[in-house]
Enzyme design. Structure first.
Site, mmCIF file in Angstrom:
data_model
loop_
_atom_site.group_PDB
_atom_site.id
_atom_site.type_symbol
_atom_site.label_atom_id
_atom_site.label_comp_id
_atom_site.label_asym_id
_atom_site.label_seq_id
_atom_site.Cartn_x
_atom_site.Cartn_y
_atom_site.Cartn_z
ATOM 1 N N LYS A 1 0.798 -1.134 0.098
ATOM 2 C CA LYS A 1 0.039 0.048 -0.191
ATOM 3 C C LYS A 1 0.763 1.229 0.007
ATOM 4 C CE LYS A 1 -3.106 0.757 3.500
ATOM 5 N NZ LYS A 1 -2.880 2.240 4.029
ATOM 6 N N SER A 2 1.758 1.329 0.758
ATOM 7 C CA SER A 2 2.807 2.497 1.076
ATOM 8 C C SER A 2 3.322 2.742 -0.345
ATOM 9 C CB SER A 2 3.761 2.427 2.108
ATOM 10 O OG SER A 2 3.385 2.209 3.307
ATOM 11 N N GLY B 1 -5.177 8.147 5.379
ATOM 12 C CA GLY B 1 -4.095 8.849 6.113
ATOM 13 C C GLY B 1 -3.047 9.371 5.382
ATOM 14 N N ARG C 1 -8.677 12.151 12.837
ATOM 15 C CA ARG C 1 -7.220 12.052 12.803
ATOM 16 C C ARG C 1 -6.371 13.096 13.071
ATOM 17 N NH1 ARG C 1 -5.682 6.862 9.432
ATOM 18 N NH2 ARG C 1 -3.903 7.050 10.598
ATOM 19 N N SER D 1 6.920 9.066 12.373
ATOM 20 C CA SER D 1 5.903 9.010 11.449
ATOM 21 C C SER D 1 6.404 9.164 10.200
ATOM 22 C CB SER D 1 4.759 9.834 11.623
ATOM 23 O OG SER D 1 3.975 10.113 10.699
ATOM 24 N N GLN E 1 4.783 9.009 7.514
ATOM 25 C CA GLN E 1 3.741 9.879 6.640
ATOM 26 C C GLN E 1 4.019 11.387 6.641
ATOM 27 O OE1 GLN E 1 -0.235 8.960 7.880
ATOM 28 N NE2 GLN E 1 -0.165 6.942 6.605
ATOM 29 N N ASP F 1 1.720 -1.221 11.961
ATOM 30 C CA ASP F 1 0.453 -1.695 11.234
ATOM 31 C C ASP F 1 0.012 -3.163 11.802
ATOM 32 O OD1 ASP F 1 -0.186 0.807 10.226
ATOM 33 O OD2 ASP F 1 0.791 0.165 8.272
ATOM 34 N N ARG G 1 -7.469 -3.268 9.378
ATOM 35 C CA ARG G 1 -6.503 -4.203 10.248
ATOM 36 C C ARG G 1 -7.340 -4.703 11.260
ATOM 37 N NH1 ARG G 1 -2.481 -3.477 6.662
ATOM 38 N NH2 ARG G 1 -1.801 -1.298 6.236
HETATM 39 C C1 S3P Z 1 2.366 4.656 6.448
HETATM 40 C C2 S3P Z 1 2.866 5.180 7.410
HETATM 41 C C3 S3P Z 1 2.621 4.728 8.874
HETATM 42 C C4 S3P Z 1 1.409 3.415 8.579
HETATM 43 C C5 S3P Z 1 0.470 3.418 7.534
HETATM 44 C C6 S3P Z 1 1.137 4.006 6.286
HETATM 45 C C7 S3P Z 1 2.951 5.294 5.199
HETATM 46 O O1 S3P Z 1 1.649 5.565 9.486
HETATM 47 O O2 S3P Z 1 0.657 3.242 9.604
HETATM 48 O O3 S3P Z 1 -0.226 2.564 7.427
HETATM 49 O O4 S3P Z 1 2.667 4.979 4.046
HETATM 50 O O5 S3P Z 1 3.660 6.215 5.107
HETATM 51 P P1 S3P Z 1 2.580 6.806 10.432
HETATM 52 O O6 S3P Z 1 3.936 6.884 9.490
HETATM 53 O O7 S3P Z 1 1.863 7.859 10.464
HETATM 54 O O8 S3P Z 1 3.143 5.901 11.553
#
Ligand code: S3P
Length: 450
Positions: free
Chosen positions: A35-36, A107, A135, A179, A181, A328, A403
């Protein structure tokens, strides 16, 4: 294909969960794309010159929200099965959207776009569903504001967000939360800044943005401490071929299932083995799991085949430094701990409280229904394992969290009573074929329709 309306967004579907067959889980599975990496391949493809081809793209609701948002920003994306072809516009040529962008439940889409759109010559509004709109987004807007960005959130620091495009400055940014993200948002903003940016992370987090930007030609350098990243602005990004490996967070559900259900032996093909993502694999091994990595390649992301067999587990303790690489998969670690010998303790994981649901609360509530001894901590959980769960309730609930839903489907394999799962359709967020793939490994080819 690829639009959100035909991905089964219907609400509240209840399904009957399967219990485990005598001969356990067997067979070989190709898990859907990460996914990422799928999100990032679309975003980086969009701001590169020329064509980007993405193979094994994850067509789940979250990634389709990124796809849809980029189309609204004027990017042409075509698709053939699980291959996406992005006609890159170059770093400065995204176009204003004529409507707010819908982030759905994602997110990652939201936070990465906050960075990618902060330095534009136009304004953009981002909206999300009820869960996403709870969030925290200040964790992104605040570091971006230090670079000159102007992002308006609600008074509680949540969506909807209005991004007013501004000129950005290269800065030294220390992040207070581990994080990926947030880090990725700052990296995307740094590409549009007037000078170099240095980011200092609290703990190293997944590094897909850095690796992919390097592949596309950017200068993004990670220091030996693994948590200091320097980004040079205005790179000449060129379209690439991206081969998305299988998602280790999706693979983890089958790794847990094969471990917990006696007589199982499965192989999961081409799974990401990026060191920032293999926390679950390592933890499972430490708990006594029978897991081996069969093959490895590593350009530019490491991946390989993972073999898992049934095993008896013992308890584990996890603290803050362990968390980013397994963030995750923590609901699944709680499930493993529930059948391990001894009492496990997870701390330093307060981030779980601000995921798609408050995962400390939802994991505790749902595992409690199964008779598991589990206690909430402000930043984690204490779980006492048992080989004989005595369910107190038979109707489980994903709480709309993909999840949690998949973890509960794995838990149900270990219970003899018939259980149902409410809001089972939450799996569409990251793994639309989850129940079908699980049935395949269980040797029951029955189609599951949500
Ligand atoms: C992700 C980072 C993680 C993860 C999310 C996907 C990403 O979140 O929990 O499912 O793709 O960068 P955080 O970086 O906010 O912990």
């Amino acid at each position: 294909m690829g639009s959100l309306s035909n991905q089964g967004v219907s609400k509240m579907k209840e399904i009957v969960l399967t219990t485990a067959p005598q001969n356990g889980l067997q067979g070989v599975l190709n898990v859907p794309g990460d996914k990422s990496i799928s999100h990032r391949a679309l975003l980086i493809g969009a701001i590169s010159q020329g064509k980007t081809i993405i193979n094994h793209f994850l067509k789940s609701q979250d990634c389709l929200h990124t796809l849809q948002a980029l189309r609204q920003l004027g990017v042409e994306i075509s698709e053939k099965n699980d291959q996406m072809i992005v006609a890159g516009k170059g770093i400065d040529h995204l176009q204003p959207a004529n409507q707010p962008l819908d982030m759905g439940n994602s997110g990652t889409t939201t936070r990465l776009l906050l960075g990618l759109l902060a330095g534009r010559t136009f304004n953009t509004e981002l909206q999300g569903d009820a869960s996403l709109s709870r969030r925290p987004m200040k964790r992104v807007s605040e570091p971006l504001q230090k670079m000159g960005a102007a992002i308006k959130l609600t008074s509680t620091g949540t969506l909807p967000a209005i991004i007013q495009g501004k000129k950005l400055w290269g800065k030294r940014i220390s992040l207070e939360i581990a994080s990926a993200q947030v880090k990725s948002a700052v990296i995307f903003a740094a590409l549009q800044a007037d000078g170099p940016t240095t980011i200092i992370e609290k703990l190293p987090t997944r590094n897909h943005t850095e690796l992919m930007l390097q592949q596309f030609g950017a200068e993004v350098v990670t220091a030996v401490d693994q948590r200091t990243i320097t980004v040079l602005p205005h790179p000449h990004l060129r379209g690439q071929l991206v081969q998305v490996p299988g998602d280790p967070s999706s693979a983890a559900f089958f790794m847990a299932a094969a471990t917990l259900v006696p007589n199982s032996a499965i192989v999961l093909k081409n799974i990401s083995l990026n060191p920032t993502r293999i926390g679950f694999l390592r933890i499972l091994q430490k708990m006594g799991g029978k897991v081996s990595v069969l093959k490895q390649a590593n350009v530019p992301e490491t991946y390989g085949d993972i073999k898992v067999e049934s095993a008896k587990l013992h308890a584990i303790e996890l603290t803050a430094a362990d968390i980013p690489a397994v963030i995750d998969e923590l609901p699944l670690v709680a499930l493993l701990a529930a059948s391990a010998v001894g009492t496990s303790k997870i701390t330093g994981a307060a981030e779980l409280r601000v995921k798609e649901t408050d995962r400390i609360a939802t994991v505790t509530a749902e595992l409690h229904k199964l008779g598991i001894k589990i206690t909430e901590l402000p930043d984690g959980m204490i779980i006492t394992g048992s080989s004989n769960w005595q369910p107190r309730a038979y109707q489980l609930d994903s709480h709309g969290d993909h999840r949690i839903g998949m973890m509960l489907a794995v838990a149900a394999l270990c219970v003899h009573q018939s259980l149902t799962l409410q809001q089972a359709d939450a799996v569409n967020i990251s793994y639309p074929n989850f129940f079908t793939d699980l049935q395949q490994l269980l040797g029951q080819s029955k189609q599951v329709r949500l």
